[in-house]
Structure formats: C-alpha cells, structure tokens
Motif scaffolding. Structure first.
Motif, PDB file in Angstrom:
ATOM      1  N   PRO A  93       1.747   9.775   4.542  1.00  9.85           N
ATOM      2  CA  PRO A  93       2.547  11.007   4.391  1.00  9.85           C
ATOM      3  C   PRO A  93       3.537  11.249   5.519  1.00  9.85           C
ATOM      4  O   PRO A  93       4.690  11.614   5.274  1.00  9.85           O
ATOM      5  N   LYS A  94       3.124  11.066   6.777  1.00 13.75           N
ATOM      6  CA  LYS A  94       4.029  11.313   7.902  1.00 13.75           C
ATOM      7  C   LYS A  94       5.208  10.351   7.885  1.00 13.75           C
ATOM      8  O   LYS A  94       6.339  10.720   8.226  1.00 13.75           O
ATOM      9  N   GLN A  95       4.932   9.114   7.487  1.00 19.85           N
ATOM     10  CA  GLN A  95       6.010   8.134   7.401  1.00 19.85           C
ATOM     11  C   GLN A  95       6.921   8.445   6.228  1.00 19.85           C
ATOM     12  O   GLN A  95       8.142   8.257   6.306  1.00 19.85           O
ATOM     13  N   ALA A  96       6.338   8.936   5.137  1.00 20.88           N
ATOM     14  CA  ALA A  96       7.148   9.294   3.974  1.00 20.88           C
ATOM     15  C   ALA A  96       8.126  10.409   4.323  1.00 20.88           C
ATOM     16  O   ALA A  96       9.268  10.422   3.836  1.00 20.88           O
ATOM     17  N   VAL A  97       7.706  11.325   5.174  1.00 24.97           N
ATOM     18  CA  VAL A  97       8.600  12.400   5.613  1.00 24.97           C
ATOM     19  C   VAL A  97       9.794  11.825   6.359  1.00 24.97           C
ATOM     20  O   VAL A  97      10.934  12.293   6.199  1.00 24.97           O
ATOM     21  N   ARG A 129       0.831  -1.209   0.000  1.00 25.95           N
ATOM     22  CA  ARG A 129       0.000   0.000   0.000  1.00 25.95           C
ATOM     23  C   ARG A 129       0.863   1.256   0.000  1.00 25.95           C
ATOM     24  O   ARG A 129       2.067   1.202   0.282  1.00 25.95           O
ATOM     25  N   ALA A 130       0.235   2.370  -0.304  1.00 28.91           N
ATOM     26  CA  ALA A 130       0.943   3.651  -0.303  1.00 28.91           C
ATOM     27  C   ALA A 130       1.429   3.977   1.109  1.00 28.91           C
ATOM     28  O   ALA A 130       0.736   3.718   2.100  1.00 28.91           O
ATOM     29  N   ILE A 131       2.620   4.515   1.194  1.00 25.35           N
ATOM     30  CA  ILE A 131       3.185   4.893   2.496  1.00 25.35           C
ATOM     31  C   ILE A 131       2.524   6.181   2.973  1.00 25.35           C
ATOM     32  O   ILE A 131       2.362   7.143   2.209  1.00 25.35           O
TER      33      ILE A 131
END
Length: 237
Positions: free
Chosen positions: A27-31, A23-25
C-alpha cells in the motif's frame, strides 16, 4: 520492428524482458505511484524527442540505467553523485515500486524514472547526450530460439553508441557466460565503441574484476547465473 507475439495487431520490438508484475504492490508503495512517480517520470518518449537538460537543469552529467531491478544500484549511484541526472528504466512494476520507496526514503532529487522499455528512451534521446549507460544483469534468454529477445543486440549497441558523448561509457554486467560472449562480440563490432577493460589474462577472467564504483545488489548476491559476474566496459570514441 517485428510483430509482438502478445499482440499481433501492433508492430513493436520484441520484448527483452519477462513479466511486468508479480506480487501485489504494498500500500505505501502504491501511494508513491500516485504521488512521487508523476513528479519524477520521464516524459512519454513516444511523444517526441527527450531533452535531458530539461529533466534536471544544471546537471553535470547524465547517466542511464537500463533495467534497474529493485533500484538499489540506481539509488546508491544517485546518492553518490547528486550533481548527476540518473535516468532509470524498468518495466517490472514491483521493481519500480521498490525504487520509489528508496528514492523517497533518501530524499533524492536527481532521479527520473521510465516505468517501461528502456529502448523507448534510448530512441528518443539526442545524439551524444549521455555520459554513461549501465546494463546490469539483463534477462539472459538462454534458449537459442529466444536469443533474439536479448536486450543487447546489434541495433541496441548502435543506439547506445549514438547517444553516448565522446568519452562516455557503457557498462554491461552478466553472470551468464554465454551472454557475456554474446555481448562482447556485439559491442566489439559496433562502430565508435572501444573496449576499455582490456587487462592481462585470458577472457573472461580479465573481465571478472568489478570496477571500483560498482554497487553490489541483492540480486547479484543470489548468484543465479553460471559464472561469477563478468564486467564489460566500452567507451565512445
């Protein structure tokens, strides 16, 4: 070394894991991939030997977790042992994202991550450099024609024996009976490794008691295998 079926032009070990992202990561984790990961990433092991002492000067011990999943076990062990350098390897990016969140929320300073194949790190480590290696619930690769993809094979077991310090331990856990039999045979025949959880009773019942310091994760609670978890413990002579 064999030819990777996903890229016939590059020779590399067969992949011992499946997909690297689902699944898509969030946003907070992507940061955290851009901010936290660069500060705790293990240096590229393909660039040369790794020195654990340089990753955390003053660490009293060095542990390596191979395939940490969502990072629950890795992070909890790191919190319990703040003076121990915890190196975690995981190619599944959603798992790395989860681990980064846990590390950030708990403010841990003793974790280093490699977001790729753990065998790269093992190969780059010097002899007798680790106090513990942990392999928890690796991909079982059930079909006989896929057994060659299993992470724990004779080559990997030999590398683990090489990097463990005298008295260092390797813990292998699986909830698939066939993989437990497979792993036991390969660890038993690896020079330098001695089984430590040889208790009373027949195999595999004698190996079904979790070690006192085992951390149960959500994956383990799903009971996806065909047996209760089997714990193999070996030490380096």
């Amino acid at each position: 070394m064999v030819t990777d079926p996903d890229n016939p032009f590059i020779d590399r070990p067969l992949r011992s894991f499946g997909r690297i992202k689902s699944r898509a990561i969030k946003p907070k984790q992507a940061v955290l991939f851009d901010t936290l990961l660069p500060t705790i990433a293990v240096p590229d092991p393909k660039a040369g030997p790794l020195d654990p002492a340089a990753l955390m000067p003053g660490a009293k011990a060095v542990w390596l977790e191979v395939g940490f999943g969502g990072g629950e076990h890795l992070v909890e062990q790191a919190a319990r042992h703040p003076d121990t350098l915890m190196i975690g390897c995981e190619p599944f990016l959603n798992g790395v994202a989860s681990a980064l969140r846990h590390i950030d929320e708990r403010g841990l300073k003793n974790v280093r991550l490699h977001a790729d194949d753990a065998r790269e790190v093992l190969d780059a480590l010097p002899d007798t450099s680790l106090d513990r290696v942990m392999i928890l619930f690796p991909d079982p690769w059930h079909k006989a024609r896929h057994n060659k993809r299993r992470l724990l094979n004779d080559d990997t077991a030999a590398v683990i024996a090489r990097v463990l310090k005298p008295g260092g331990r390797v813990r292998f856990v699986t909830d698939w009976a066939d993989y437990a039999d497979w792993a036991l045979g390969r660890l038993q025949r690896t020079p330098g490794l001695t089984e430590t959880n040889v208790g009373e009773g027949d195999w595999p019942q004698r190996a079904m008691t979790p070690p006192a310091d085992h951390v149960v994760t959500r994956y383990e609670e799903k009971r996806l295998g065909d047996t209760a978890p089997i714990f193999l413990e070996f030490s380096r002579a």
